[in-house]
Design an enzyme around this catalytic site. Structure first.
Site, PDB file in Angstrom:
ATOM      1  N   TYR A   1      -6.613  -1.397  -0.481  1.00 47.46           N
ATOM      2  CA  TYR A   1      -5.447  -0.528  -0.349  1.00 47.46           C
ATOM      3  C   TYR A   1      -5.817   0.923  -0.614  1.00 47.46           C
ATOM      4  O   TYR A   1      -6.922   1.230  -1.057  1.00 47.46           O
ATOM      5  CB  TYR A   1      -4.323  -0.976  -1.293  1.00 47.46           C
ATOM      6  CG  TYR A   1      -4.515  -0.614  -2.754  1.00 47.46           C
ATOM      7  CD1 TYR A   1      -5.467  -1.253  -3.540  1.00 47.46           C
ATOM      8  CD2 TYR A   1      -3.738   0.389  -3.348  1.00 47.46           C
ATOM      9  CE1 TYR A   1      -5.630  -0.913  -4.879  1.00 47.46           C
ATOM     10  CE2 TYR A   1      -3.898   0.732  -4.689  1.00 47.46           C
ATOM     11  CZ  TYR A   1      -4.846   0.077  -5.446  1.00 47.46           C
ATOM     12  OH  TYR A   1      -5.026   0.426  -6.763  1.00 47.46           O
TER      13      TYR A   1
ATOM     14  N   ARG B   1     -12.741   6.565   1.783  1.00 45.26           N
ATOM     15  CA  ARG B   1     -12.801   5.584   0.673  1.00 45.26           C
ATOM     16  C   ARG B   1     -12.301   4.222   1.148  1.00 45.26           C
ATOM     17  O   ARG B   1     -12.832   3.186   0.759  1.00 45.26           O
ATOM     18  CB  ARG B   1     -11.985   6.090  -0.520  1.00 45.26           C
ATOM     19  CG  ARG B   1     -12.125   5.175  -1.738  1.00 45.26           C
ATOM     20  CD  ARG B   1     -11.480   5.761  -2.973  1.00 45.26           C
ATOM     21  NE  ARG B   1     -10.034   5.902  -2.833  1.00 45.26           N
ATOM     22  CZ  ARG B   1      -9.244   6.433  -3.755  1.00 45.26           C
ATOM     23  NH1 ARG B   1      -9.758   6.885  -4.903  1.00 45.26           N
ATOM     24  NH2 ARG B   1      -7.948   6.536  -3.568  1.00 45.26           N
TER      25      ARG B   1
ATOM     26  N   ARG C   1      -5.736 -22.205   3.483  1.00 42.04           N
ATOM     27  CA  ARG C   1      -6.373 -21.790   2.231  1.00 42.04           C
ATOM     28  C   ARG C   1      -7.791 -22.360   2.103  1.00 42.04           C
ATOM     29  O   ARG C   1      -7.980 -23.563   2.044  1.00 42.04           O
ATOM     30  CB  ARG C   1      -5.523 -22.244   1.039  1.00 42.04           C
ATOM     31  CG  ARG C   1      -6.054 -21.696  -0.278  1.00 42.04           C
ATOM     32  CD  ARG C   1      -5.226 -22.123  -1.473  1.00 42.04           C
ATOM     33  NE  ARG C   1      -5.762 -21.519  -2.681  1.00 42.04           N
ATOM     34  CZ  ARG C   1      -6.806 -22.014  -3.353  1.00 42.04           C
ATOM     35  NH1 ARG C   1      -7.400 -23.113  -2.941  1.00 42.04           N
ATOM     36  NH2 ARG C   1      -7.248 -21.398  -4.432  1.00 42.04           N
TER      37      ARG C   1
ATOM     38  N   HIS D   1     -11.592 -20.617   0.324  1.00 36.22           N
ATOM     39  CA  HIS D   1     -12.147 -19.379  -0.228  1.00 36.22           C
ATOM     40  C   HIS D   1     -13.012 -18.623   0.795  1.00 36.22           C
ATOM     41  O   HIS D   1     -12.938 -17.402   0.892  1.00 36.22           O
ATOM     42  CB  HIS D   1     -12.990 -19.674  -1.469  1.00 36.22           C
ATOM     43  CG  HIS D   1     -12.186 -20.095  -2.658  1.00 36.22           C
ATOM     44  ND1 HIS D   1     -11.370 -21.193  -2.653  1.00 36.22           N
ATOM     45  CD2 HIS D   1     -12.054 -19.549  -3.895  1.00 36.22           C
ATOM     46  CE1 HIS D   1     -10.781 -21.322  -3.827  1.00 36.22           C
ATOM     47  NE2 HIS D   1     -11.177 -20.330  -4.604  1.00 36.22           N
TER      48      HIS D   1
ATOM     49  N   LYS E   1     -11.413  -0.393  -3.859  1.00 33.71           N
ATOM     50  CA  LYS E   1      -9.981  -0.316  -4.137  1.00 33.71           C
ATOM     51  C   LYS E   1      -9.340  -1.618  -3.654  1.00 33.71           C
ATOM     52  O   LYS E   1      -8.690  -1.687  -2.601  1.00 33.71           O
ATOM     53  CB  LYS E   1      -9.367   0.938  -3.490  1.00 33.71           C
ATOM     54  CG  LYS E   1      -8.152   1.443  -4.281  1.00 33.71           C
ATOM     55  CD  LYS E   1      -7.841   2.876  -3.956  1.00 33.71           C
ATOM     56  CE  LYS E   1      -6.473   3.311  -4.428  1.00 33.71           C
ATOM     57  NZ  LYS E   1      -6.205   3.269  -5.848  1.00 33.71           N
TER      58      LYS E   1
ATOM     59  N   LEU F   1     -13.493   3.653 -10.097  1.00 36.62           N
ATOM     60  CA  LEU F   1     -13.016   3.998  -8.763  1.00 36.62           C
ATOM     61  C   LEU F   1     -13.355   5.471  -8.502  1.00 36.62           C
ATOM     62  O   LEU F   1     -13.090   6.313  -9.371  1.00 36.62           O
ATOM     63  CB  LEU F   1     -11.502   3.800  -8.660  1.00 36.62           C
ATOM     64  CG  LEU F   1     -11.001   4.009  -7.239  1.00 36.62           C
ATOM     65  CD1 LEU F   1     -11.222   2.753  -6.409  1.00 36.62           C
ATOM     66  CD2 LEU F   1      -9.536   4.380  -7.217  1.00 36.62           C
TER      67      LEU F   1
HETATM   68  C1  LIG Z   1      -8.577   2.184 -11.474  1.00 31.71           C
HETATM   69  C2  LIG Z   1      -8.291   3.546 -10.925  1.00 31.71           C
HETATM   70  N1  LIG Z   1      -9.115   4.560 -11.219  1.00 31.71           N
HETATM   71  C3  LIG Z   1      -8.896   5.809 -10.764  1.00 31.71           C
HETATM   72  C4  LIG Z   1      -7.799   6.094  -9.965  1.00 31.71           C
HETATM   73  C5  LIG Z   1      -7.574   7.506  -9.468  1.00 31.71           C
HETATM   74  O1  LIG Z   1      -7.841   7.599  -8.088  1.00 31.71           O
HETATM   75  P1  LIG Z   1      -7.130   8.725  -7.185  1.00 31.71           P
HETATM   76  O2  LIG Z   1      -7.417  10.022  -7.853  1.00 31.71           O
HETATM   77  O3  LIG Z   1      -7.802   8.601  -5.869  1.00 31.71           O
HETATM   78  O4  LIG Z   1      -5.681   8.400  -7.163  1.00 31.71           O
HETATM   79  C6  LIG Z   1      -6.918   5.069  -9.618  1.00 31.71           C
HETATM   80  C7  LIG Z   1      -5.764   5.355  -8.761  1.00 31.71           C
HETATM   81  O5  LIG Z   1      -4.922   4.542  -8.528  1.00 31.71           O
HETATM   82  C8  LIG Z   1      -7.170   3.760 -10.099  1.00 31.71           C
HETATM   83  O6  LIG Z   1      -6.350   2.741  -9.791  1.00 31.71           O
END
Ligand SMILES: Cc1ncc(COP(=O)(O)O)c(C=O)c1O
Length: 286
Positions: free
Chosen positions: A33, A52, A100, A102, A147, A203
């Site tokens: 997402y 990303r 279903r 995996h 993500k 992230l």
């Molecule tokens: C685990 C995590 N880290 C960092 C971020 C920050 O990312 P961004 O600045 O792209 O929103 C998010 C945003 O949802 C997140 O879920």
């Protein structure tokens, strides 16, 4: 305002958007997402968000169902179907509907879903006073750069913050700072901005990049390196950043005062720069 969603090729009222219970997103959390902030009806750093997203697709071995130009067109159309100026676009793609099992289905069509709602940035009260955070052990998986919609670890951690009346949980893995449940974390010590480098443990935040660019432009010394728990606990300032929180000062950590107990001077500079920057970029895009 009734919210409009996009699902598999059509725009429709959010309440009519339905997917099968066999969708692998529902069964396995098998999908990725993005959340894209929209200022004055223009998506902020859209190419970076789509890059990303591509990284997430590659990591889960799912072919991107749409070309970048098509994503861009659909996101603009979704924004145009809502009346508020500042929005938050949520998009998610799953591996689709299949019996279903995996292992990946041999043939399945990805489910593509998007919605948009008002962007809720922090109130003036939170900006002026800062927010309480707690700390926690980062027990999530080792692909935090993806993500993924599988957010159970993040949800459990965020709930521990909510239970404690805190806004976020600052996470440590093996004694070093990673990030927070839904934000990146920055630390100020002796006038220097410290942050963990981008790797599989965090992230790669779009806001993280903006904050580093603005700090560099303000000649704030930056150190991207492992930051120890002790350095965080004795920091002069701590910030959390994300697309919806933007930059927010943490003024208590586990109930102990951070620095002076007020949002710090360097926070104020970077927060002001962030506000100016986002409006400037949007004017240029107009
Ligand atoms: C685990 C995590 N880290 C960092 C971020 C920050 O990312 P961004 O600045 O792209 O929103 C998010 C945003 O949802 C997140 O879920």
């Amino acid at each position: 305002m009734s919210e409009t969603a996009y699902l598999n090729g059509e725009f429709l009222p959010l309440e009519y958007a339905k997917v099968s219970v066999l969708d692998r997103g529902f069964i396995f959390g098998d999908g990725v997402y993005e959340v894209i902030p929209v200022y004055s009806r223009r998506p902020f750093r859209l190419p970076e968000h789509l890059a990303r997203l591509q990284h997430s697709f590659d990591a889960i071995r799912l072919e991107n169902p749409l070309a970048e130009a098509e994503w861009t067109r659909l996101i603009h159309e979704l924004i145009g179907r809502h009346t508020v100026e500042d929005q938050s676009v949520y998009l998610q793609v799953t591996r689709g509907v299949a019996r279903r099992d995996h292992a990946f289905p041999k043939e399945s069509t990805p489910t593509v879903f998007m919605m948009s709602g008002p962007l809720a940035t922090p109130s003036n009260e939170l900006l002026e006073n800062g927010v309480p955070c707690i700390t926690g052990e980062d027990f999530r998986w080792l692909k935090c750069d993806v993500k993924s919609i599988s957010l159970l670890g993040n949800c459990l951690l965020r709930q521990s913050a909510a239970d404690a009346g805190a806004v976020e949980v600052v996470l440590f893995r093996d004694g070093y700072l990673t990030e927070a449940s839904a934000s990146n974390v920055f630390v100020i010590r002796d006038g220097r901005l410290l942050a963990p480098p981008k790797n599989h443990l965090i992230l790669p935040g779009i806001t993280y990049d903006v904050v580093l660019e603005l700090a560099a432009a303000c000649a704030i010394p930056i150190e991207l390196r492992e930051v120890s728990e002790q350095e965080v606990r004795s920091a002069d300032e701590i910030w959390v950043t994300s697309s919806t929180k933007e930059v927010l000062a943490v003024t208590t950590l586990d109930g102990k005062t951070v620095g002076s107990g007020r949002p710090g001077e360097i926070f104020k500079v970077v927060h002001r720069e962030y506000q100016q920057y986002k409006r400037k970029v949007m004017r240029q895009a107009a």
